[in-house]
Design a protein around this motif. Structure first.
Motif, mmCIF file in Angstrom:
data_model
loop_
_atom_site.group_PDB
_atom_site.id
_atom_site.type_symbol
_atom_site.label_atom_id
_atom_site.label_comp_id
_atom_site.label_asym_id
_atom_site.label_seq_id
_atom_site.Cartn_x
_atom_site.Cartn_y
_atom_site.Cartn_z
ATOM 1 N N ARG A 1 0.837 -1.190 0.000
ATOM 2 C CA ARG A 1 0.000 0.000 0.000
ATOM 3 C C ARG A 1 0.881 1.254 0.000
ATOM 4 O O ARG A 1 1.940 1.272 0.634
ATOM 5 N N VAL A 2 0.419 2.242 -0.725
ATOM 6 C CA VAL A 2 1.179 3.479 -0.897
ATOM 7 C C VAL A 2 0.426 4.605 -0.199
ATOM 8 O O VAL A 2 -0.788 4.741 -0.380
ATOM 9 N N VAL B 1 -2.589 6.694 -1.137
ATOM 10 C CA VAL B 1 -2.649 7.297 -2.472
ATOM 11 C C VAL B 1 -3.804 6.639 -3.221
ATOM 12 O O VAL B 1 -4.004 5.430 -3.132
ATOM 13 N N LEU C 1 -0.972 12.694 -7.186
ATOM 14 C CA LEU C 1 0.294 12.414 -6.508
ATOM 15 C C LEU C 1 1.342 13.447 -6.924
ATOM 16 O O LEU C 1 2.043 13.989 -6.091
ATOM 17 N N THR C 2 1.417 13.688 -8.211
ATOM 18 C CA THR C 2 2.321 14.723 -8.719
ATOM 19 C C THR C 2 1.473 15.835 -9.319
ATOM 20 O O THR C 2 0.671 15.570 -10.213
ATOM 21 N N GLU D 1 6.570 9.243 -1.694
ATOM 22 C CA GLU D 1 5.450 8.344 -1.469
ATOM 23 C C GLU D 1 5.935 7.251 -0.520
ATOM 24 O O GLU D 1 7.060 6.760 -0.647
ATOM 25 N N ARG E 1 10.476 11.099 -5.689
ATOM 26 C CA ARG E 1 10.541 11.369 -7.121
ATOM 27 C C ARG E 1 11.102 12.770 -7.334
ATOM 28 O O ARG E 1 10.783 13.694 -6.588
ATOM 29 N N ASP F 1 3.587 7.185 -13.059
ATOM 30 C CA ASP F 1 3.165 6.107 -12.161
ATOM 31 C C ASP F 1 4.400 5.389 -11.625
ATOM 32 O O ASP F 1 5.358 5.154 -12.356
ATOM 33 N N THR F 2 4.345 5.001 -10.378
ATOM 34 C CA THR F 2 5.402 4.154 -9.838
ATOM 35 C C THR F 2 4.924 2.714 -9.861
ATOM 36 O O THR F 2 3.831 2.405 -9.400
#
Lengths: 451, 508
Positions: free
Chosen positions: B9-10, B113, B224-225, B246, B485, B502-503
């Motif tokens: 989980r992020v 996230v 996220l960004t 993250e 990032r 995306d990661t």
């Protein structure tokens, strides 16, 4: 090993439980009147010399035999153990790694049976985890299960034995397992910690094992796969793609499970204009700054520039490639004040290309123009242009008119000089290079300006 | 057993948290907000404390149009308790609207996230706890994994088996979830066993026959960004770098994630080579490649995999015309220094007293010593570099010598050493962001002062596929890790829509 593990035959041989004795070198058994022979499955390494022998609390006559995995006889002994008496002893060095069976034979009709200690030095390789604690069971379809604990089955035709923590969603045949979670057709035996989610898998004696797609493996320990896999006798193992493998150990192929954190965004461009100053003497370009579109005044002030003559270029944000710069240019003269000699100076001498012709424009202060003035225009291939000779063109000035132009059809690069001429004198000369190329400027075909 | 895909989980971090897993503070708007301005009297931090933050309105905030809306903070004025936003909100916040803010590192929050948009809505912010179907009653989708990707999600309930299935597009269904009883946070995997949805099930409300619902999954944006905003792309100071964290957690309580690794997205396009007779130096210029027809038309990064003994080099492409790529000049550099006696700060204009070189400081990375002791040493990340700083150059800001160079400055972008490129070199598209891992110490991450300050002790690199993924070692059960990032924004950076940052995580 497969089978019932009740020691009654080679197929149902006991597994060697390394937890029974420190170092795992001894197991404990007992022949009886009803079962005067007991079989033990041992996994032996190639090239390793093993000594098997019995040790007896009560002396009784018996045999000790060793067989390979095909059931072929390898060695036997009826006495000669280190403890003397009727104890037995076999020394054997396997040529190949794998499963073997030891059999302890008593003679019930001579009352030759009883407890014994079976010793292997060194200890056979261990794979098993033993869990025998029946209880807590959920079923949903036809199943046959023995000795299980914490068990869920969601589909039909499953046969399991001696399991602990077990979840099945489809046809499975399994035996002797702990923590097992397949989701479709499987055949597994003596497995510990086993997880699968897809189609047909055959796994024999693995320990700590995760599958995701069709697999066929035997005698593996610590094993993760995600794709079509075929493996035998492996240890500590991670797979991801189609793999065929025999007798390997310590093997990693990375990346099995995936997760993604989404992060999508846009890159924007600021609306406005970038101002450049190009030195007309050496064509060196300096960025003076950026004027945001939202600025009320839309101006740059106090820009430091070395002495010289500059063309001021204005580049809009969306005109993002060099050759698309605005052709509207302002000529700016910096440095010491040039004496006017009574005649007006040329201002904003600039050039524009229109229909393959060079249009040169300039300005003068309209309120300073007398009736008898005109412009002298000279052209030359180098700078400074010779203005001592007669002008190449004469253009009359008109009172109240500040903006003038002339047109020239160029074939080569050259310079232009312009000055106001009076009856007996000449104003300051303004000069401008007129580069000329027959090669058209390159521009992108697929550009798109986004807000 | 390998932890399944739902176990990683992020989470969002935030610099104003004081412990791992704490809730992001809930802020309430007060009077005076506008479309590009949020006023909250409870915000009492210093000016620009929140500059660069992303924020989101609660799913149950009173102004419906703002529910689940993300925003990007341009600046913060402490005196007026006002957040200036980069873009218009869909509605003017009213007094009583509630929102949360995310910025920096420090500690993991309790907020995950978000995953995919399901039918245009984020389940995480949907009133009622998630997205509910029309046909498949009794099932609430609380999260859709981004590994599912964009497309059509089918949710299928089979009454006879009391199982719930999902699939993407025309793929097969995955393993069914037993829904014979009520379930909270149940996981239903797609056929690959990787993508999943997270659901709550009310067994009593399930249909009495087989049922199917379909949903359109799309990627959320700016969650996220945040966008590169226009004001960031032309600074006049040579560009900028932005940094975001993250937090990832192995939520499996039993098994470790073995060989956890991460990489990020990049533009779609096939690798190519530099065309015959073509070359590229460090100045702004164009050059031809063999085939760039599948590449973006502007504003992207490329990597040369051949040069520097295959270690590579990169350039920023301002636009593409056919197979011709037009690149910006390499005017960023690194410069090692020591004997730092006066603190060099971000934004300082640096001059080499001997070389006459000039540059603007983007980052100051101290490796030893301190400014106070006069022995600060480390590396500077410089931009808008003119000339070459030479070893032993005194580094001057205005009229003060601040430190001394220990080597010549080295031009390069995104951690690479810039060199000339020549025909035949292998060229490929590059990710838009760099990644760096940060294992927290006692659950606390690095905590830079602003979004433009690099986190200490984090090494960044571009990682855009499994082969170049950043290793994160094994992640033990219930333990944390982190991924920073770095966005590298060139001065004059051009616009582009739909940047994929995306990661992507993978483990055994």
């Amino acid at each position: 090993m497969a089978g019932l593990e009740n020691g009654s035959s080679q197929a149902n041989a006991f597994s060697w439980d390394v937890t029974q004795y420190p170092g795992g070198t001894r197991v404990f058994g007992a022949t009886t009147y009803n079962q005067s022979e007991e079989w033990w499955a041992v996994y032996l390494k190639a090239g390793q010399t093993y000594t098997f022998q019995t040790r007896l609390p009560t002396n009784y006559y018996h045999y000790l035999y060793l067989y390979d995995s095909n059931g072929s006889y390898l060695s036997g002994n009826s006495y000669g153990g280190d403890d003397g008496g009727y104890t037995t002893k076999i020394t054997y060095t396997p040529q190949r790694e794998g499963w073997y069976t030891l059999a302890v034979y008593g003679y019930y009709y001579y009352n030759e049976y009883g407890p014994y200690v079976l010793e292997s030095v060194p200890a056979p390789k261990s794979f098993r985890t033993f869990v025998i604690a029946p209880g807590r069971c959920d079923w949903r379809a036809t199943n046959a299960i023995e000795q299980i604990s914490q068990f869920n089955i969601l589909r039909d035709r499953t046969a399991t034995q001696s399991n602990s923590r077990y979840t099945i969603n489809a046809r499975v045949t399994a035996a002797g397992m702990a923590r097992f979670a397949p989701h479709s057709g499987r055949k597994t035996e003596i497995v510990s910690r086993f997880g699968t989610t897809k189609a047909a898998t055959v796994a024999v004696v693995p320990s700590q094992f995760s599958f995701r797609q069709p697999c066929d493996s035997q005698v593996a320990a610590r094993f993760d796969t995600r794709a079509v896999t075929f493996g035998h006798e492996t240890a500590q193992f991670d797979w991801r793609h189609i793999t065929g493998l025999d007798v390997t150990s310590r093997f990693d192929m990375r990346c099995i499970t995936h997760n993604v954190a989404p992060s999508r965004h846009h890159a924007f461009l600021r609306e406005g204009w970038t101002i450049y100053a190009c030195n007309t003497q050496n064509n060196q370009r300096t960025c003076l700054g950026f004027i945001p579109a939202e600025d009320q005044l839309r101006q740059l002030t106090d820009m430091p520039l070395a002495d010289g003559v500059y063309e001021i270029e204005i580049v809009a944000s969306h005109a993002f490639w060099d050759s698309a710069r605005s052709r509207q240019r302002l000529t700016l003269i910096t440095g010491e004040t040039v004496p006017l000699l009574g005649l007006p100076a040329i201002q904003n001498l600039r050039r524009e290309l229109t229909h393959f012709a060079t249009v040169i424009r300039w300005s003068v202060a309209a309120d300073a123009i007398a009736d008898d003035l005109q412009f002298g225009v000279w052209f030359g291939v180098s700078s400074p242009v010779d203005t001592a000779r007669d002008p190449d063109q004469l253009i009359p000035l008109f009172p109240g008119v500040g903006n003038y132009q002339t047109t020239r059809f160029q074939t080569v690069s050259e310079h232009i000089a312009v000055a106001v001429l009076g009856p007996s004198d000449r104003g300051p000369v303004a000069e401008l290079p007129l580069p000329w190329e027959s090669t058209p400027p390159d521009s992108p075909r697929e550009q798109l300006a986004l807000p | 057993m390998t932890p399944s895909a739902d176990k990683l989980r992020v989470y969002y971090p935030s610099k104003n948290l004081t412990s791992d897993g704490a809730a992001l503070p809930l802020w309430t708007t007060t009077a005076g907000s506008e479309l590009t301005k949020i006023v909250a009297s409870s915000l009492s931090q210093a000016d620009d404390y929140w500059a660069g933050a992303i924020g989101f309105f609660e799913g149950n905030t009173t102004t419906v149009a703002l529910q689940g809306q993300f925003f990007h903070v341009k600046s913060f004025t402490s005196a007026s308790r006002t957040l200036a936003l980069t873009q218009d909100l869909p509605a003017v916040p009213q007094s009583g609207d509630t929102f949360r803010l995310v910025l920096g590192g420090n500690y993991r929050s309790s907020t995950e996230v978000v995953g995919m948009l399901v039918g245009g809505a984020l389940p995480e912010f949907k009133a009622g706890g998630g997205v509910a179907g029309v046909q498949v009653t009794g099932v609430t989708i609380k999260k859709a994994s981004a590994f599912l990707g964009a497309g059509t999600l089918t949710v299928n309930y089979r009454r006879a088996q009391q199982l719930l299935f999902v699939r993407m597009g025309t793929q097969a269904y995955g393993v069914g979830l037993d829904v014979s009883t009520n379930i909270t946070n149940g996981i239903v995997f797609a056929a690959d066993g990787q993508g999943f949805i997270q659901v709550d099930v009310n067994a009593a409300q399930l249909a009495t026959a087989d049922r199917t619902d379909t949903w359109t999954l799309t990627f959320p944006e700016r969650t996220l960004t945040p966008d590169y905003e226009g004001y960031e792309t032309t600074t006049g100071n040579g560009g900028k770098t932005r940094y975001r964290l993250e937090c990832v957690r192995n939520t499996d309580t039993v098994d470790a994630m073995v060989d956890l690794a991460v990489y990020t997205g990049r533009p779609v396009g096939a690798a190519t080579t530099i065309a015959s007779g073509q070359s590229l130096a460090l100045l702004a210029a164009g050059f031809d490649v063999a085939d760039a027809s599948t590449w973006p038309t502007r504003s992207f990064w490329i990597k040369n995999k051949t040069v520097n003994s295959a270690a590579g080099d990169c350039r920023y492409v301002i636009y593409r015309s056919g197979n011709t790529l037009y690149c910006l000049q390499v005017d960023w550099a690194t410069l090692a220094f020591n004997t730092g006696t006066s603190q060099i700060r971000q934004g300082d204009t640096l001059t080499g007293t001997s070389s006459g070189a000039t540059a603007v400081v983007d980052q100051v990375m101290l490796t030893e010593g301190s400014w106070g002791s006069g022995n600060a040493a480390g590396t500077l990340l410089l931009k808008k570099v003119v000339g070459t700083f030479t070893s032993s150059d005194y580094l001057r800001v205005n009229t003060t010598n601040m430190a001394r160079a220990t080597a010549n400055s080295v031009l390069g972008l995104r951690g690479y050493t810039a060199v000339n490129w020549s025909s035949g070199n292998a060229i490929e598209l590059m990710s838009d962001v760099d990644l760096g891992v940060n294992k927290p110490l006692l659950n606390q991450y690095e905590n830079p002062t602003s979004e433009t300050t690099a986190p200490a002790n984090v090494i960044f690199k571009d990682a855009s596929n499994a082969a170049t993924a950043l290793p994160m070692d094994n992640l033990a059960p219930s333990r944390l890790h982190g991924v920073w990032r770095r966005e590298w924004i060139m001065d004059g950076h051009q616009s582009r829509a739909g940047v994929d940052a995306d990661t992507r995580y993978s483990w055994s």
